[in-house]
Motif scaffolding. Structure first.
Motif, mmCIF file in Angstrom:
data_model
loop_
_atom_site.group_PDB
_atom_site.id
_atom_site.type_symbol
_atom_site.label_atom_id
_atom_site.label_comp_id
_atom_site.label_asym_id
_atom_site.label_seq_id
_atom_site.Cartn_x
_atom_site.Cartn_y
_atom_site.Cartn_z
ATOM 1 N N GLU A 194 -11.325 5.048 3.282
ATOM 2 C CA GLU A 194 -10.568 3.848 2.902
ATOM 3 C C GLU A 194 -9.781 4.101 1.623
ATOM 4 O OE1 GLU A 194 -13.716 0.670 4.864
ATOM 5 O OE2 GLU A 194 -13.417 0.678 2.702
ATOM 6 N N LEU A 195 -10.406 4.874 0.733
ATOM 7 C CA LEU A 195 -9.723 5.206 -0.515
ATOM 8 C C LEU A 195 -8.453 6.006 -0.222
ATOM 9 C CD1 LEU A 195 -10.250 5.074 -3.659
ATOM 10 C CD2 LEU A 195 -10.998 7.432 -3.433
ATOM 11 N N MET A 196 -8.563 7.021 0.629
ATOM 12 C CA MET A 196 -7.392 7.826 0.997
ATOM 13 C C MET A 196 -6.341 6.951 1.686
ATOM 14 S SD MET A 196 -8.004 10.789 -0.226
ATOM 15 C CE MET A 196 -6.770 11.884 0.487
ATOM 16 N N HIS A 197 -6.822 6.015 2.514
ATOM 17 C CA HIS A 197 -5.926 5.071 3.190
ATOM 18 C C HIS A 197 -5.173 4.234 2.150
ATOM 19 C CE1 HIS A 197 -4.673 2.059 6.174
ATOM 20 N NE2 HIS A 197 -5.152 1.132 5.350
ATOM 21 N N SER A 198 -5.892 3.832 1.092
ATOM 22 C CA SER A 198 -5.253 3.000 0.073
ATOM 23 C C SER A 198 -4.165 3.772 -0.675
ATOM 24 C CB SER A 198 -6.291 2.451 -0.912
ATOM 25 O OG SER A 198 -6.591 3.409 -1.912
ATOM 26 N N TYR A 199 -4.265 5.103 -0.677
ATOM 27 C CA TYR A 199 -3.202 5.913 -1.294
ATOM 28 C C TYR A 199 -2.091 6.195 -0.299
ATOM 29 C CZ TYR A 199 -6.939 7.106 -4.601
ATOM 30 O OH TYR A 199 -7.979 7.077 -5.500
ATOM 31 N N SER A 200 -2.209 5.667 0.915
ATOM 32 C CA SER A 200 -1.269 5.984 2.000
ATOM 33 C C SER A 200 -1.194 7.501 2.216
ATOM 34 C CB SER A 200 0.135 5.441 1.712
ATOM 35 O OG SER A 200 0.094 4.056 1.618
ATOM 36 N N ALA A 201 -2.361 8.142 2.152
ATOM 37 C CA ALA A 201 -2.385 9.596 2.361
ATOM 38 C C ALA A 201 -2.137 9.914 3.831
ATOM 39 C CB ALA A 201 -3.744 10.159 1.940
ATOM 40 N N ARG A 210 0.843 -1.192 0.000
ATOM 41 C CA ARG A 210 0.000 0.000 0.000
ATOM 42 C C ARG A 210 0.881 1.245 0.000
ATOM 43 N NH1 ARG A 210 -1.952 3.121 4.161
ATOM 44 N NH2 ARG A 210 -1.228 1.664 5.742
ATOM 45 N N THR A 270 -17.574 6.482 -5.119
ATOM 46 C CA THR A 270 -16.818 7.223 -4.107
ATOM 47 C C THR A 270 -16.041 8.375 -4.737
ATOM 48 O OG1 THR A 270 -16.547 5.064 -3.062
ATOM 49 C CG2 THR A 270 -15.433 6.897 -2.007
ATOM 50 N N ASP A 299 -17.500 10.268 4.147
ATOM 51 C CA ASP A 299 -17.842 8.915 3.719
ATOM 52 C C ASP A 299 -16.734 7.935 4.129
ATOM 53 O OD1 ASP A 299 -18.518 6.645 2.388
ATOM 54 O OD2 ASP A 299 -18.261 7.458 0.365
ATOM 55 N N ALA A 334 -8.045 17.084 1.629
ATOM 56 C CA ALA A 334 -8.713 16.582 0.428
ATOM 57 C C ALA A 334 -10.107 16.046 0.713
ATOM 58 C CB ALA A 334 -7.862 15.485 -0.217
ATOM 59 N N LEU A 335 -10.339 15.523 1.916
ATOM 60 C CA LEU A 335 -11.610 14.845 2.175
ATOM 61 C C LEU A 335 -12.387 15.421 3.354
ATOM 62 C CD1 LEU A 335 -13.594 12.516 1.713
ATOM 63 C CD2 LEU A 335 -12.138 11.087 3.143
ATOM 64 N N VAL A 346 -1.990 13.225 -4.054
ATOM 65 C CA VAL A 346 -1.524 12.657 -2.775
ATOM 66 C C VAL A 346 -0.055 12.230 -2.901
ATOM 67 C CG1 VAL A 346 -1.829 10.746 -1.150
ATOM 68 C CG2 VAL A 346 -3.827 11.943 -2.036
ATOM 69 N N VAL A 363 -16.039 5.017 3.091
ATOM 70 C CA VAL A 363 -15.375 4.384 1.942
ATOM 71 C C VAL A 363 -14.342 5.342 1.337
ATOM 72 C CG1 VAL A 363 -15.714 3.223 -0.273
ATOM 73 C CG2 VAL A 363 -17.459 3.047 1.483
ATOM 74 N N ALA A 364 -14.665 6.642 1.332
ATOM 75 C CA ALA A 364 -13.708 7.628 0.831
ATOM 76 C C ALA A 364 -12.465 7.664 1.726
ATOM 77 C CB ALA A 364 -14.360 9.014 0.773
ATOM 78 N N TYR A 371 -1.168 -1.049 -5.787
ATOM 79 C CA TYR A 371 -2.479 -1.416 -6.299
ATOM 80 C C TYR A 371 -3.404 -0.209 -6.395
ATOM 81 C CZ TYR A 371 -4.296 -0.998 -1.553
ATOM 82 O OH TYR A 371 -4.668 -0.494 -0.337
#
Lengths: 319, 275
Positions: B171-178, A135, A148, B166, B186-187, A165, B168-169, A140
């Motif tokens: 989680e999306l930021m988490h997936s970018y390692s923000a 990650r 979303t 949100d 951003a959110l 980001v 899920v949003a 990925y």
């Protein structure tokens, strides 16, 4: 030459740079404007360079691997076994679908790969790394059932979100977003806002956003589950075209059997809770696939075997 | 393949005009007619029953006093407004910063939410004499009281808004390692803006009302509050009413300005969209 330029540009991108990503970027930036022209070229697959094996998994070509994954959800006074001893390996370039009844833990499995949740037992690996490492390396891209999208951002700024980001320089962001909007067929919609688009278009924006930083792996959690069937059928064809251009390894969670059969190189069937893998079907339909593939007798045969496997998994529960 | 489902590019000026018309019809026209009706009734009843002006003056008398003393009232309102706005700024900024710093750390956020609720329960006006003792007879005690009145409102709305993004949003930021700051910018902050604007809108009127009342307890003689107290003491009811009218007008004006800014800044928000 071009590869070197792209690689140099990518140096400023705060992502784990490897030759794979540079190659993918190179291929995508060089792509002809009309995607359909390129379909013929797609079959000539060059073998990507092999990464070092760290011993986390058995298959050295694995992009995603799960070994003996279990997941328990604990709540006050009770615990729920969602996944039980899942082992699965997805090779580089494969498109693997996981189908199963609602609540079988298929989404949980994908979320474990994405490092959104951790397994109770067992280990997952993405590009031979623990998911948390993958990650951080931005290995990925992920697409959820809901698009979303951020309502306050235009389509362009939504797609460029991961690049922002990652602190990618502005010219590169612009170039990549233009490219991805072209790939998903939304050029000219870049200044629209998400609420001005149909559900299918919104999900295409989400796919563009997931692929904009050229990850080698695409995780998709029922991405078309909220769409009507006609849009879904069209989106399946779109996804096949997008994948043939960007060539990611895909882990795809769905509860639509035809969708899984049409898109996948392999379909994994899971049992109801606690989720276990009960069958794996190799989908040997010819490539490139298109709308006509759905009319092949062999498509129906595979559909039937997938349905039979799914029914057997469901019956197993009542015994 | 997408051209057949092309969406018309938004025509901003048209959209704004239509939104303004709908807004005017729903929020201005009908209420204004009802309001004017009630005022007319007041005028007629006071005239018919021959109620003396020191008990309840006719609206026309109030308005003419308001117009006649306009420059004076405006200069007093300026004093009040300056105190109220400084209080709003101090309390609002402090509360926003506290909420922004604490919202991801529940062991800080939860006690802060408790304190905020306590603060809302404190009868701040009763503390005004003490504030004068502590902070002197200048503007400071009233600024402090207004700040304390506004802070829990802004804090509650901001904290609620920042936590409302949100999942899920996230989680999306988490997936970018923000990072935390990236996710905030951003959110979380954009998701919170509608809540924050609601908080500001309520705080604007709260800060003016509390400042006017706090001025009853002394302070500069050139404010609406002191004017109301003095004139009420002399049974100059008409002057009191015209001062109240001035305070109302300015409060409504500010409320309107915040609403317009809100509408322009948050055109994307589902609740604000006209389509």
């Amino acid at each position: 030459m071009r590869c070197a330029i792209v690689a140099a540009k990518l140096g400023a991108l705060d992502v784990h740079l490897d030759r794979d990503r540079a190659d993918r970027l190179d291929r995508q930036l060089a792509a002809a404007p009309d995607p359909r022209q390129k379909l013929g070229v797609m079959s000539m697959r060059t073998a990507p360079p092999q990464p070092a094996v760290t011993g986390l998994d058995t298959d050295e070509d694995a992009a995603i691997s799960f070994s003996h994954i279990s997941k328990k959800f604990r709540s006050v006074g009770s615990s729920l076994l969602a996944l039980s001893d899942i082992s699965l390996s997805v090779r580089k370039g494969e498109f693997v679908s996981i189908i199963g009844p609602s609540g079988c833990g298929k989404s949980t499995l994908l979320r474990i790969a994405a490092d959104i949740t951790a397994p109770t037992d067992g280990a997952a690996a993405i590009n031979h790394k623990p998911p948390s490492r993958a990650r951080k390396d931005r290995d990925y891209g992920i697409v959820f059932q809901s698009p979303t999208l951020f309502d306050w951002r235009s389509v362009r700024r939504n797609v460029s979100l991961p690049l922002e980001v990652m602190n990618a320089p502005r010219p590169q962001r612009r170039q990549r977003v233009d490219k991805m909007l072209d790939v998903v067929g939304l050029s000219g919609f870049d200044r629209h806002y998400p609420w001005q688009l149909s559900g299918g278009m919104q999900q295409r924006v989400a796919i563009a956003r997931a692929l904009v930083f050229a990850p080698a792996i695409l995780l998709m959690d029922e991405p078309f589950g909220a769409l009507d069937e006609i849009t879904r059928d069209r989106m399946n064809l779109e996804l096949m075209r997008i994948c043939s251009e960007t060539r990611p390894t895909v882990l795809f969670v769905t509860h639509s059997v035809p969708e899984a059969v049409l898109l996948s190189t392999r379909v994994v069937v899971m049992s109801p809770r606690p989720g276990r893998i009960v069958a794996t079907l190799a989908i040997d339909l010819p490539h490139p696939r298109n709308a006509l593939t759905r009319q092949l007798p062999h498509f129906f045969e595979l559909l039937t075997s997938a349905r039979v496997a799914l029914e057997r998994a469901m019956d197993g529960q009542h015994e | 393949m997408n051209s057949q489902i092309a969406v018309m590019p938004p025509e901003r000026s048209h959209r704004l005009a239509r939104a303004a018309m709908a807004y005017a019809a729903g929020y201005v026209l009908t209420p204004a007619l009802v309001f004017l009706g009630l005022i007319a009734l007041w005028e007629v009843v006071v005239g018919a029953l021959d109620i003396p002006a020191y008990l309840l003056p006719k609206p026309t008398v109030i308005v003419s006093a308001f117009v006649g003393d306009f420059a004076l009232l405006l200069s007093y309102m300026e004093g009040t407004l300056s105190e109220a706005m400084r209080g709003l700024l101090a309390g609002g900024v402090a509360a926003f910063l506290l909420a922004a710093v604490s919202y991801r750390t529940s062991w800080i956020a939860k006690p802060l939410a408790m304190y905020s609720a306590f603060l809302k329960a404190v009868p701040l006006i009763a503390l005004t004499p003490l504030a004068v003792v502590w902070l002197g007879i200048g503007a400071a005690p009233r600024i402090a009281i207004a700040a304390l009145a506004v802070a829990p409102i802004v804090f509650t709305f901001t904290a609620k808004g920042l936590a409302a993004a949100d999942p899920v949003a996230r989680e999306l930021m988490h997936s970018y390692s923000a990072g935390h700051l990236q996710t905030f910018r951003a959110l979380d902050l954009p998701s919170a803006l509608p809540h924050i604007f609601s908080g500001i809108r309520i705080s604007v009127s709260t800060s003016i009302i509390i400042t006017v009342i706090a001025e009853f307890f002394g302070g500069e003689l050139t404010t609406i509050g002191t004017y109301i107290r003095t004139e009420a003491g002399n049974l100059h009811t008409v002057a009191v009413w015209s001062a109240v009218l001035m305070a109302c007008t300015v409060t409504l004006l500010l409320y309107g300005i915040v609403s317009v800014v809100d509408h322009l800044a948050l055109g994307w928000h589902p609740a604000r969209r006209s389509e």
